[in-house]
Write an enzyme that holds these catalytic residues in place. Structure first.
Site, short mmCIF file in Angstrom:
data_model
loop_
_atom_site.label_atom_id
_atom_site.label_comp_id
_atom_site.label_asym_id
_atom_site.label_seq_id
_atom_site.Cartn_x
_atom_site.Cartn_y
_atom_site.Cartn_z
N HIS A 38 11.78 -10.36 4.62
CA HIS A 38 12.15 -8.96 4.85
C HIS A 38 12.04 -8.60 6.33
O HIS A 38 11.46 -7.58 6.68
CB HIS A 38 11.26 -8.02 4.03
CG HIS A 38 11.39 -8.25 2.56
ND1 HIS A 38 12.43 -7.76 1.82
CD2 HIS A 38 10.62 -8.94 1.69
CE1 HIS A 38 12.29 -8.14 0.56
NE2 HIS A 38 11.19 -8.85 0.45
N ARG A 90 9.03 -2.50 2.40
CA ARG A 90 9.25 -1.11 1.98
C ARG A 90 9.69 -0.20 3.12
O ARG A 90 9.86 1.00 2.94
CB ARG A 90 8.01 -0.57 1.28
CG ARG A 90 7.82 -1.30 -0.02
CD ARG A 90 6.64 -0.86 -0.83
NE ARG A 90 6.30 -1.93 -1.77
CZ ARG A 90 5.18 -1.99 -2.47
NH1 ARG A 90 4.30 -1.04 -2.35
NH2 ARG A 90 4.96 -2.98 -3.28
N PRO A 108 -1.65 -2.13 5.22
CA PRO A 108 -2.41 -2.39 6.45
C PRO A 108 -3.26 -1.18 6.88
O PRO A 108 -2.72 -0.13 7.22
CB PRO A 108 -1.32 -2.67 7.49
CG PRO A 108 -0.06 -2.85 6.71
CD PRO A 108 -0.24 -2.08 5.46
N GLU A 109 -4.56 -1.34 6.79
CA GLU A 109 -5.50 -0.34 7.31
C GLU A 109 -6.21 -1.01 8.49
O GLU A 109 -5.80 -2.07 8.93
CB GLU A 109 -6.47 0.10 6.21
CG GLU A 109 -5.72 0.61 4.97
CD GLU A 109 -6.63 1.04 3.83
OE1 GLU A 109 -7.76 1.46 4.08
OE2 GLU A 109 -6.20 0.93 2.67
#
Length: 265
Positions: free
Chosen positions: A82, A100, A2-3
């Site tokens: 997740h 992550r 995500p940018e």
DNA sequence: GCGTCGTCCTGCGCGC
DNA sequence: TGCGCGCAGGACGACG
């Protein structure tokens, strides 16, 4: 990962869902990452803002709930596989999905970013009027780091990560190893235009969803800018501008993709 | 003060 | 088939 375009896409989709709603509860599985957010519980959302890659829930009572999606996080309206945290709003539940586990959630007094140094030092918003070529030149001039490394620091301009830094440098025909403080004025102008063009187009397409599928919009749909990536993840392929074989190098510990012919060193 | 490097963390792809 | 290894990445603290 995500940018700016991905976080902006999330913001636009979540804002109508949470605006004006009270945060009723926060469940999570990791005190180190999310406990600092618990102070937000019981407060109503006044606005949902974005600053660079940070998503900021402005709450009543002068508090902000600051979310960073890390490299794989997403805020979703359905439960993913997740889910690390669950934000229970009046009328809706928002799931922090983060395979992550680099994402963070933290409540701070509004505007007090002492515990978030990157946010505190962040450069101007690239799609705002405050971001001019002159401002970019001044901020790049503060550092002797390679351009790519400088852009990732968020200090010259907010919101660029590994994908959009590579894409903007390719568009501006600037080699990622060029020193940030050694650009000619017309090169800074090219970079300024390239950053804005790349980000504007990526926002239009809902950001980039890569093959690993870690980023998705709140409704689970992917973004589509990856189809237009000129260099990112394309080492070995032909440069779309000059046909030269694209290369990859490591800068600041990050893989960097560029054209050795048309990105001038 | 500045720049560099290691750490965090997990899923995936590759080689054996 | 299954195992182990290396890689990917953003932020931040430690260190020189």
């Amino acid at each position: 990962m995500p940018e700016l375009p991905e976080v902006e896409t999330v913001r636009r989709m979540l804002a109508p869902v949470v605006m004006g709603c009270r945060l009723l509860g926060l469940e999570h599985d990791d005190p180190a990452r999310y406990a600092a957010a618990e102070a937000a519980v019981g407060r109503r959302v006044r606005a949902l803002r974005r600053r660079g890659k940070y998503l900021i829930f402005a709450l009543e009572g002068g508090l902000e709930l600051v979310a960073h999606l890390g490299m794989s996080g997403s805020l979703r309206l359905d439960e993913g596989t997740h889910t690390c945290a669950r934000l229970e709003f009046e009328g809706a539940t928002v799931f922090f999905n983060d395979p992550r586990r680099f994402g963070r959630l933290r409540a701070v007094p509004a505007g007090d970013y002492r515990t978030l140094p990157t946010l505190a030092r962040m450069g101007p918003e690239p799609l705002s009027r405050a971001f001019t070529a002159r401002v970019l030149e001044e901020r790049l001039g503060r550092t002797r780091r390679p351009l790519k490394v400088a852009l990732l620091s968020q200090e010259p301009v907010a919101g660029l990560g590994n994908i959009y830094a590579d894409e903007a440098l390719w568009r501006a025909r600037l080699h990622p190893e060029r020193l940030a403080n050694a650009l000619a004025p017309d090169e800074v102008r090219r970079l300024h235009r390239a950053i804005r063009a790349v980000l504007r187009r990526a926002v239009e397409l809902g950001g980039s969803t890569l093959g690993d599928g870690v980023y998705a919009r709140p409704d689970g749909e992917p973004g589509y800018f990856q189809i237009e990536h000129a260099v990112y993840g394309r080492a070995g392929e032909a440069c779309p501008r000059c046909g030269q074989r694209l290369e990859r190098l490591v800068l600041g510990g990050r893989s960097t993709h560029f054209c050795p012919r048309c990105q001038v060193r």
